[in-house]
Write an enzyme that holds these catalytic residues in place. Sequence first.
Site, PDB file in Angstrom:
ATOM      1  N   LYS A 291      44.704  13.352  40.756  1.00 11.90           N
ATOM      2  CA  LYS A 291      44.905  14.666  41.341  1.00 11.90           C
ATOM      3  C   LYS A 291      43.899  14.774  42.477  1.00 11.90           C
ATOM      4  O   LYS A 291      42.687  14.872  42.245  1.00 11.90           O
ATOM      5  CB  LYS A 291      44.679  15.783  40.315  1.00 11.90           C
ATOM      6  CG  LYS A 291      44.667  17.158  40.972  1.00 11.90           C
ATOM      7  CD  LYS A 291      44.459  18.299  40.017  1.00 11.90           C
ATOM      8  CE  LYS A 291      44.014  19.535  40.785  1.00 11.90           C
ATOM      9  NZ  LYS A 291      43.833  20.712  39.959  1.00 11.90           N
TER      10      LYS A 291
ATOM     11  N   GLY B 204      41.292  29.275  39.526  1.00 10.35           N
ATOM     12  CA  GLY B 204      40.558  30.119  38.583  1.00 10.35           C
ATOM     13  C   GLY B 204      40.694  31.612  38.829  1.00 10.35           C
ATOM     14  O   GLY B 204      40.095  32.411  38.117  1.00 10.35           O
TER      15      GLY B 204
ATOM     16  N   ALA C 177      47.231  25.854  40.130  1.00 10.13           N
ATOM     17  CA  ALA C 177      46.185  26.868  40.352  1.00 10.13           C
ATOM     18  C   ALA C 177      46.758  28.267  40.572  1.00 10.13           C
ATOM     19  O   ALA C 177      47.800  28.440  41.189  1.00 10.13           O
ATOM     20  CB  ALA C 177      45.272  26.512  41.517  1.00 10.13           C
ATOM     21  N   GLY C 178      46.031  29.230  40.036  1.00  8.22           N
ATOM     22  CA  GLY C 178      46.360  30.632  40.274  1.00  8.22           C
ATOM     23  C   GLY C 178      47.012  31.332  39.102  1.00  8.22           C
ATOM     24  O   GLY C 178      47.019  32.558  39.047  1.00  8.22           O
TER      25      GLY C 178
ATOM     26  N   ASN D  94      44.346  25.549  34.149  1.00  9.18           N
ATOM     27  CA  ASN D  94      43.180  25.306  33.316  1.00  9.18           C
ATOM     28  C   ASN D  94      42.580  26.620  32.819  1.00  9.18           C
ATOM     29  O   ASN D  94      42.618  26.958  31.652  1.00  9.18           O
ATOM     30  CB  ASN D  94      42.155  24.479  34.104  1.00  9.18           C
ATOM     31  CG  ASN D  94      40.986  23.974  33.261  1.00  9.18           C
ATOM     32  OD1 ASN D  94      40.414  22.940  33.548  1.00  9.18           O
ATOM     33  ND2 ASN D  94      40.603  24.660  32.204  1.00  9.18           N
ATOM     34  N   THR D  95      42.063  27.418  33.771  1.00 11.14           N
ATOM     35  CA  THR D  95      41.316  28.616  33.403  1.00 11.14           C
ATOM     36  C   THR D  95      42.130  29.602  32.568  1.00 11.14           C
ATOM     37  O   THR D  95      41.602  30.193  31.619  1.00 11.14           O
ATOM     38  CB  THR D  95      40.816  29.325  34.677  1.00 11.14           C
ATOM     39  OG1 THR D  95      40.156  28.354  35.490  1.00 11.14           O
ATOM     40  CG2 THR D  95      39.846  30.444  34.348  1.00 11.14           C
TER      41      THR D  95
END
Lengths: 257, 66
Positions: free
Chosen positions: A98, A159, A185-186, A207-208
């Site tokens: 990535k 995040g 992301a987001g 992830n977050t």
Amino acid sequence: MADTWSLGKHTFTSRLLIGTGKYKDFPCMQQALVASGAELVTVAVRRLDLSKKGAESLLEWIPKQMTLLPNTAACFTAEEAIRTARLGRELDMGDLVKLEVIGDKRTLFPDVEGLVQAAKVLVKEGFTVLPYSNDDPVTAKKLEDAGCAAVMPLGAPIGSGLGIRNPYNIRIVMETVKVPVLVDAGVGTASDAAVAMELGAVAVLMNTAIAEAKDPVMMAEAMRDAVAAGRKAFLAGRIPMKLHAAASSPMTGLIGT
Amino acid sequence: MQVKLNGEIREIPEGSSVAGLLAHLGVKAQRVAVEVNEAVVTKDRYDGHTLRPGDSVEIVAFVGGG
């Protein structure tokens, strides 16, 4: 026929990719990974802390059947990202990366110029490159032309949990390239993941949203279900949006008329 | 001799190989990747790659990330 998707020589069934950062501990991370049903998990490459001999290795907590996707997070130049990707490959002995080349500390938005430059080098070296990119169709095309196996436009800053801020650009990215488009992301909650999939994303990476949820394991399940539901809705084909009502019950045969 | 190890100047035994350095540090070779002067040293070359004074060595591992 199973609804699978491919990256280079790899084929996957799950359309949810998840990260391994920010969990409160390894057991929680492991449970969330299992609950998510993900087959691809991202990991970062960092200097070994030489003062912590015998510290637990992250890898012991990642189920063996999962494929690792090493990232080049926090690299601010193409050179740093290339070196990090090479080290990741040496650690993992796989070909996936990535690719992140970050241009700004506050937003963590990609440095497009560095990203394309690094992608070209890594593709030549045999990597299967998944670039984390902004939601710009022109950049997506450049990354495809550079030989990337997919493009991964952001839904919102890493995040941030702001969701899919520009669904129209993501759609244009999908129209523009032939390689798989993953939204990376987001995502903040399950509906964001469903939106990404309903737009036609091949998969979603997060992830977050899972790691920092109050209950990461339950959120991992929610994301698994949302990605599956969004995918099905995309395949099923949504109705066009209309400004006014279209009755679901017959407007004739009413009593008292 | 002195080398730069993960950004810090460290004293290591003269003529150490990469394998020797990892053993000296008590690091399990299969869990890490090593770069010397910005080039990866693959595991099959750990024994044969002799470090020189002033070398810049990076020893890395996987950590959690997104």
